[in-house]
Write a protein that holds these residues in place. Structure first.
Motif, PDB file in Angstrom:
ATOM      1  N   PRO A  18      48.165  42.699  52.737  1.00 28.06           N
ATOM      2  CA  PRO A  18      47.478  41.407  52.834  1.00 28.06           C
ATOM      3  C   PRO A  18      45.984  41.507  53.082  1.00 28.06           C
ATOM      4  O   PRO A  18      45.264  40.562  52.829  1.00 28.06           O
ATOM      5  CB  PRO A  18      48.197  40.716  54.003  1.00 28.06           C
ATOM      6  N   ALA A  19      45.495  42.636  53.578  1.00 25.34           N
ATOM      7  CA  ALA A  19      44.065  42.758  53.849  1.00 25.34           C
ATOM      8  C   ALA A  19      43.271  43.063  52.578  1.00 25.34           C
ATOM      9  O   ALA A  19      42.060  43.182  52.622  1.00 25.34           O
ATOM     10  CB  ALA A  19      43.818  43.853  54.880  1.00 25.34           C
ATOM     11  N   ASP A  20      43.955  43.179  51.446  1.00 26.73           N
ATOM     12  CA  ASP A  20      43.329  43.735  50.261  1.00 26.73           C
ATOM     13  C   ASP A  20      42.743  42.698  49.302  1.00 26.73           C
ATOM     14  O   ASP A  20      42.590  42.962  48.122  1.00 26.73           O
ATOM     15  CB  ASP A  20      44.337  44.601  49.505  1.00 26.73           C
ATOM     16  N   LEU A  21      42.374  41.538  49.795  1.00 25.04           N
ATOM     17  CA  LEU A  21      41.802  40.523  48.904  1.00 25.04           C
ATOM     18  C   LEU A  21      40.523  40.972  48.197  1.00 25.04           C
ATOM     19  O   LEU A  21      40.371  40.719  46.998  1.00 25.04           O
ATOM     20  CB  LEU A  21      41.537  39.223  49.675  1.00 25.04           C
ATOM     21  N   PRO A  22      39.586  41.657  48.904  1.00 26.93           N
ATOM     22  CA  PRO A  22      38.386  42.116  48.178  1.00 26.93           C
ATOM     23  C   PRO A  22      38.737  43.025  47.003  1.00 26.93           C
ATOM     24  O   PRO A  22      38.073  42.976  45.954  1.00 26.93           O
ATOM     25  CB  PRO A  22      37.590  42.871  49.258  1.00 26.93           C
ATOM     26  N   HIS A  23      39.775  43.845  47.168  1.00 27.75           N
ATOM     27  CA  HIS A  23      40.200  44.704  46.067  1.00 27.75           C
ATOM     28  C   HIS A  23      40.695  43.854  44.894  1.00 27.75           C
ATOM     29  O   HIS A  23      40.395  44.125  43.733  1.00 27.75           O
ATOM     30  CB  HIS A  23      41.291  45.669  46.541  1.00 27.75           C
ATOM     31  N   ALA A  24      41.446  42.794  45.212  1.00 31.21           N
ATOM     32  CA  ALA A  24      41.960  41.917  44.151  1.00 31.21           C
ATOM     33  C   ALA A  24      40.801  41.280  43.373  1.00 31.21           C
ATOM     34  O   ALA A  24      40.829  41.206  42.141  1.00 31.21           O
ATOM     35  CB  ALA A  24      42.855  40.842  44.764  1.00 31.21           C
ATOM     36  N   TRP A  25      39.762  40.845  44.093  1.00 30.57           N
ATOM     37  CA  TRP A  25      38.586  40.274  43.409  1.00 30.57           C
ATOM     38  C   TRP A  25      37.913  41.327  42.534  1.00 30.57           C
ATOM     39  O   TRP A  25      37.486  41.041  41.415  1.00 30.57           O
ATOM     40  CB  TRP A  25      37.589  39.711  44.431  1.00 30.57           C
ATOM     41  N   ALA A  26      37.831  42.573  43.041  1.00 32.10           N
ATOM     42  CA  ALA A  26      37.215  43.650  42.263  1.00 32.10           C
ATOM     43  C   ALA A  26      38.013  43.917  40.989  1.00 32.10           C
ATOM     44  O   ALA A  26      37.430  44.189  39.927  1.00 32.10           O
ATOM     45  CB  ALA A  26      37.101  44.911  43.117  1.00 32.10           C
ATOM     46  N   VAL A  38      32.363  40.050  27.041  1.00 32.88           N
ATOM     47  CA  VAL A  38      31.349  40.649  27.915  1.00 32.88           C
ATOM     48  C   VAL A  38      31.309  39.983  29.282  1.00 32.88           C
ATOM     49  O   VAL A  38      30.593  40.429  30.175  1.00 32.88           O
ATOM     50  CB  VAL A  38      29.932  40.568  27.295  1.00 32.88           C
ATOM     51  N   ILE A  39      32.055  38.900  29.457  1.00 33.00           N
ATOM     52  CA  ILE A  39      31.982  38.152  30.716  1.00 33.00           C
ATOM     53  C   ILE A  39      33.369  38.157  31.359  1.00 33.00           C
ATOM     54  O   ILE A  39      34.377  37.948  30.684  1.00 33.00           O
ATOM     55  CB  ILE A  39      31.442  36.726  30.478  1.00 33.00           C
ATOM     56  N   SER A  40      33.402  38.446  32.669  1.00 36.06           N
ATOM     57  CA  SER A  40      34.696  38.527  33.346  1.00 36.06           C
ATOM     58  C   SER A  40      35.170  37.132  33.743  1.00 36.06           C
ATOM     59  O   SER A  40      34.385  36.175  33.805  1.00 36.06           O
ATOM     60  CB  SER A  40      34.607  39.419  34.578  1.00 36.06           C
ATOM     61  N   VAL A  41      36.471  37.043  34.025  1.00 29.64           N
ATOM     62  CA  VAL A  41      37.034  35.750  34.427  1.00 29.64           C
ATOM     63  C   VAL A  41      36.440  35.282  35.760  1.00 29.64           C
ATOM     64  O   VAL A  41      36.386  34.077  36.024  1.00 29.64           O
ATOM     65  CB  VAL A  41      38.574  35.809  34.495  1.00 29.64           C
ATOM     66  N   LEU A  82      46.438  42.769  37.886  1.00 30.04           N
ATOM     67  CA  LEU A  82      46.772  42.831  39.308  1.00 30.04           C
ATOM     68  C   LEU A  82      48.010  43.690  39.547  1.00 30.04           C
ATOM     69  O   LEU A  82      48.066  44.470  40.501  1.00 30.04           O
ATOM     70  CB  LEU A  82      46.988  41.414  39.862  1.00 30.04           C
ATOM     71  N   GLU A  83      49.000  43.566  38.646  1.00 25.01           N
ATOM     72  CA  GLU A  83      50.217  44.374  38.812  1.00 25.01           C
ATOM     73  C   GLU A  83      49.897  45.858  38.666  1.00 25.01           C
ATOM     74  O   GLU A  83      50.393  46.690  39.417  1.00 25.01           O
ATOM     75  CB  GLU A  83      51.289  43.927  37.817  1.00 25.01           C
ATOM     76  N   GLN A  84      49.027  46.188  37.682  1.00 23.94           N
ATOM     77  CA  GLN A  84      48.649  47.596  37.503  1.00 23.94           C
ATOM     78  C   GLN A  84      47.898  48.124  38.718  1.00 23.94           C
ATOM     79  O   GLN A  84      47.946  49.318  39.013  1.00 23.94           O
ATOM     80  CB  GLN A  84      47.783  47.764  36.249  1.00 23.94           C
TER      81      GLN A  84
END
Ligand SMILES: [Zn+2]
Length: 177
Positions: A18-26, A38-41, A82-84
């Motif tokens: 649960p602490a891994d939200l910054p990783h999810a954003w990355a 060329v542009i991310s979501v 995200l699954e990967q």
């Protein structure tokens, strides 16, 4: 869903951190818009929120407009990225209100659109409502304001096709919504 898949999803969920939200954003910073690769979501501003809900990552997505045919592709790309990255069975929620606006494109995203040859929206929607539709669309090649609308629909329904009257180059313009 097959019983076996349920078991697999539950087993995966225990590995969620649960602490891994910054990783999810990355991770989502690396998921490109399929129409403008060329542009991310995240830069496009369509990923609104992420949080943890009952042991699963929950992602709120607001599509660029409700009928955009790329929305399901984008949601599949987000889920598989995200699954990967180890986030098991993320939940995607589609939020249509408030509606996406070009104001949500991050400054880095606007610069990428320009570099890709797509004229970024020139003014915020609030400015446009003050100025009316008089705001010129600038040519991404030469910067000229002397441009003309060729078609309301460019390479995708989200963009309009313009042509520069100076350098004669056609270009896509992200519609201001
Ligand atoms: Zn031009």
């Amino acid at each position: 869903m097959q019983p076996g898949e349920l078991i697999a999803a539950d087993r995966g969920a225990r590995h969620s951190v649960p602490a891994d939200l910054p990783h999810a954003w990355a991770v989502l910073e690396q998921v490109m818009d399929p129409e403008v690769p060329v542009i991310s979501v995240v830069e496009l501003g369509i990923v609104r929120e992420m949080d943890w809900h009952q042991g699963h990552l929950r992602v709120v997505v607001t599509p660029t407009y409700s009928g955009c045919p790329a929305t399901e592709v984008i949601e599949d790309d987000i889920r598989s990225a995200l699954e990967q990255a180890g986030f098991a069975a993320p939940q995607l929620l589609r939020r249509l209100s408030p509606a996406w606006t070009t104001d949500w494109i991050k400054p880095s995203g606007l610069a990428r659109l320009q570099a890709y040859g797509i004229a970024p929206p020139a003014h915020s929607t609030r400015m446009r409502s003050l100025l009316g539709d008089a705001a010129p669309v600038l040519c991404p090649q030469c910067g000229s304001a002397h441009t003309e609308l060729l078609s309301q629909f460019g390479s995708t329904a989200c963009k309009a096709l313009y042509r520069c009257c100076e350098c004669r180059e056609p270009f896509d313009h992200f519609k201001c919504i």
